[in-house]
Design a protein around this motif. Structure first.
Motif, mmCIF file in Angstrom:
data_model
loop_
_atom_site.group_PDB
_atom_site.id
_atom_site.type_symbol
_atom_site.label_atom_id
_atom_site.label_comp_id
_atom_site.label_asym_id
_atom_site.label_seq_id
_atom_site.Cartn_x
_atom_site.Cartn_y
_atom_site.Cartn_z
ATOM 1 N N ASP A 173 0.929 -1.156 0.137
ATOM 2 C CA ASP A 173 0.061 -0.147 0.064
ATOM 3 C C ASP A 173 0.684 1.356 -0.056
ATOM 4 N N ARG A 174 0.366 2.235 -0.545
ATOM 5 C CA ARG A 174 1.229 3.651 -0.708
ATOM 6 C C ARG A 174 1.672 3.915 0.568
ATOM 7 N N PRO A 175 1.084 4.117 1.792
ATOM 8 C CA PRO A 175 1.561 4.544 2.840
ATOM 9 C C PRO A 175 2.632 4.099 3.501
ATOM 10 N N THR A 176 2.562 2.524 3.301
ATOM 11 C CA THR A 176 3.752 1.899 3.763
ATOM 12 C C THR A 176 5.144 1.940 2.900
ATOM 13 N N HIS A 177 4.727 1.900 1.536
ATOM 14 C CA HIS A 177 5.719 2.335 0.505
ATOM 15 C C HIS A 177 6.522 3.384 0.867
ATOM 16 N N ASP A 178 6.001 4.568 1.083
ATOM 17 C CA ASP A 178 6.314 5.866 1.350
ATOM 18 C C ASP A 178 7.203 5.825 2.690
ATOM 19 N N LYS A 179 6.683 5.238 3.697
ATOM 20 C CA LYS A 179 7.394 5.006 5.068
ATOM 21 C C LYS A 179 8.823 4.230 4.898
ATOM 22 N N GLY A 187 10.644 -13.583 12.301
ATOM 23 C CA GLY A 187 9.761 -12.681 12.712
ATOM 24 C C GLY A 187 10.093 -11.429 11.819
ATOM 25 N N VAL A 188 10.766 -11.231 10.911
ATOM 26 C CA VAL A 188 11.035 -10.039 10.185
ATOM 27 C C VAL A 188 9.870 -9.761 9.356
ATOM 28 N N ARG A 189 9.505 -8.380 9.262
ATOM 29 C CA ARG A 189 8.222 -8.128 8.337
ATOM 30 C C ARG A 189 8.547 -7.313 6.934
ATOM 31 N N TYR A 190 9.893 -6.739 7.022
ATOM 32 C CA TYR A 190 10.077 -5.981 5.839
ATOM 33 C C TYR A 190 11.539 -6.072 5.397
ATOM 34 N N VAL A 191 11.913 -6.696 4.186
ATOM 35 C CA VAL A 191 13.138 -6.955 3.626
ATOM 36 C C VAL A 191 13.296 -6.372 2.226
ATOM 37 N N LEU A 192 14.525 -5.980 1.864
ATOM 38 C CA LEU A 192 14.867 -5.379 0.376
ATOM 39 C C LEU A 192 15.788 -6.745 -0.179
ATOM 40 N N VAL A 193 15.253 -6.660 -1.530
ATOM 41 C CA VAL A 193 15.938 -7.813 -2.454
ATOM 42 C C VAL A 193 16.395 -7.009 -3.730
ATOM 43 N N ILE A 194 17.769 -7.114 -3.743
ATOM 44 C CA ILE A 194 18.409 -6.277 -4.669
ATOM 45 C C ILE A 194 18.666 -7.382 -5.803
ATOM 46 N N THR A 195 17.915 -7.053 -6.941
ATOM 47 C CA THR A 195 18.240 -7.889 -8.050
ATOM 48 C C THR A 195 19.260 -7.270 -9.349
ATOM 49 N N HIS A 200 4.801 -7.301 -2.491
ATOM 50 C CA HIS A 200 6.029 -6.788 -2.646
ATOM 51 C C HIS A 200 5.852 -5.783 -3.896
ATOM 52 N N ASP A 201 6.759 -4.909 -3.878
ATOM 53 C CA ASP A 201 6.919 -3.643 -4.751
ATOM 54 C C ASP A 201 8.160 -3.163 -5.298
ATOM 55 N N TYR A 204 10.766 -4.030 -2.416
ATOM 56 C CA TYR A 204 10.594 -4.091 -0.958
ATOM 57 C C TYR A 204 9.803 -5.328 -0.876
ATOM 58 N N VAL A 205 9.951 -6.361 -0.065
ATOM 59 C CA VAL A 205 8.947 -7.483 0.429
ATOM 60 C C VAL A 205 8.493 -7.467 1.810
#
Length: 178
Positions: A73-79, A116-124, A156-157, A170-171
Motif C-alpha cells: 500500500d502507498r503509505p507503507t511504501h512511502d514510510k 519474525g522479520v516483516r520488511y526486507v529489501l531484495v536487490i536484483t 512486494h513492490d 521491498y518485500v
C-alpha cells in the motif's frame, strides 16, 4: 588480529564466497589460490519453477490456500522509502545465476520469516549492462508469486530510488502464526 574459523558458514555463504573469491585478482607478486566451485545440494535447493508473468490487474492475485500476493500500500511504501519504517534485512542477488539466486532468495526469506522479520529489501540489479532489462529483475517478482513463496510473502513492490529503484524490491513477509 586473529581470524574467525570458517566452520560455521552456511551453504549460501559458501556460494557467495566462491563468487567473490573467483572475481578477486591477486596482489602483484602473489600467486592466485584455486577456489573450488560450491554447489548447493539438490535436496536443499528448491527447484526453480518456470517464470510466471506478473499479474496485470490491480486486484490481488487469487492464490491457493488463502494466500494472495498484493502490492504494497502507498503509505507503507512511502514510510519504507523515507526510512520511517525499518528494513530489517537485505539480500543482494547480483552476479548469481537464476538457480543460485532462487535458492538464496528462498533460504533468506525462510530464515527472515522464521525470525519474525516483516520488511526486507531484495536487490536484483537493473541488468542493463547486457542490453536487456535483466533476468533477475524480471524473474524475482514472478518467483515471489509462486506457490513456494506464497506462505512467506505477503506483498512486494519496486523500491524507492534511494534503495535501488527498479533494481530492488521491498518485500513484506507474512506474520508468523503463533
Amino acid at each position: 588480529m586473529s581470524r574467525r574459523p570458517a566452520k560455521n558458514l552456511t551453504d549460501e555463504d559458501r556460494v557467495l564466497w566462491s563468487l567473490v573469491a573467483r572475481s578477486a585478482t591477486p596482489l602483484r607478486g602473489k600467486r592466485s589460490v584455486e577456489v573450488p566451485d560450491v554447489v548447493l545440494e539438490p535436496e536443499k535447493a528448491p527447484s526453480k519453477s518456470e517464470p510466471v508473468p506478473p499479474p496485470t490487474s490491480k486486484r490481488p492475485e487469487k492464490a491457493g490456500a488463502g494466500h494472495a500476493i498484493h502490492a504494497l500500500d502507498r503509505p507503507t511504501h512511502d514510510k519504507l522509502a523515507r526510512g520511517r519504517m525499518p528494513i530489517e534485512g537485505r539480500v543482494d542477488l547480483h552476479g548469481l545465476t537464476q538457480d543460485e539466486a532462487h535458492a538464496l532468495l528462498y533460504s533468506f526469506l525462510s530464515r527472515a520469516h522464521a525470525g519474525g522479520v516483516r520488511y526486507v529489501l531484495v536487490i536484483t540489479g537493473k541488468g542493463s549492462s547486457s542490453g536487456g532489462d535483466g533476468v533477475l529483475r524480471r524473474s524475482v517478482p514472478a518467483w515471489l508469486s509462486t506457490p513456494l513463496f506464497r506462505p512467506l510473502v505477503s506483498s512486494h513492490d519496486h523500491a524507492a530510488r534511494n534503495h535501488g529503484g527498479t533494481g530492488a524490491l521491498y518485500v513484506r513477509l507474512r506474520r508468523v502464526k503463533a
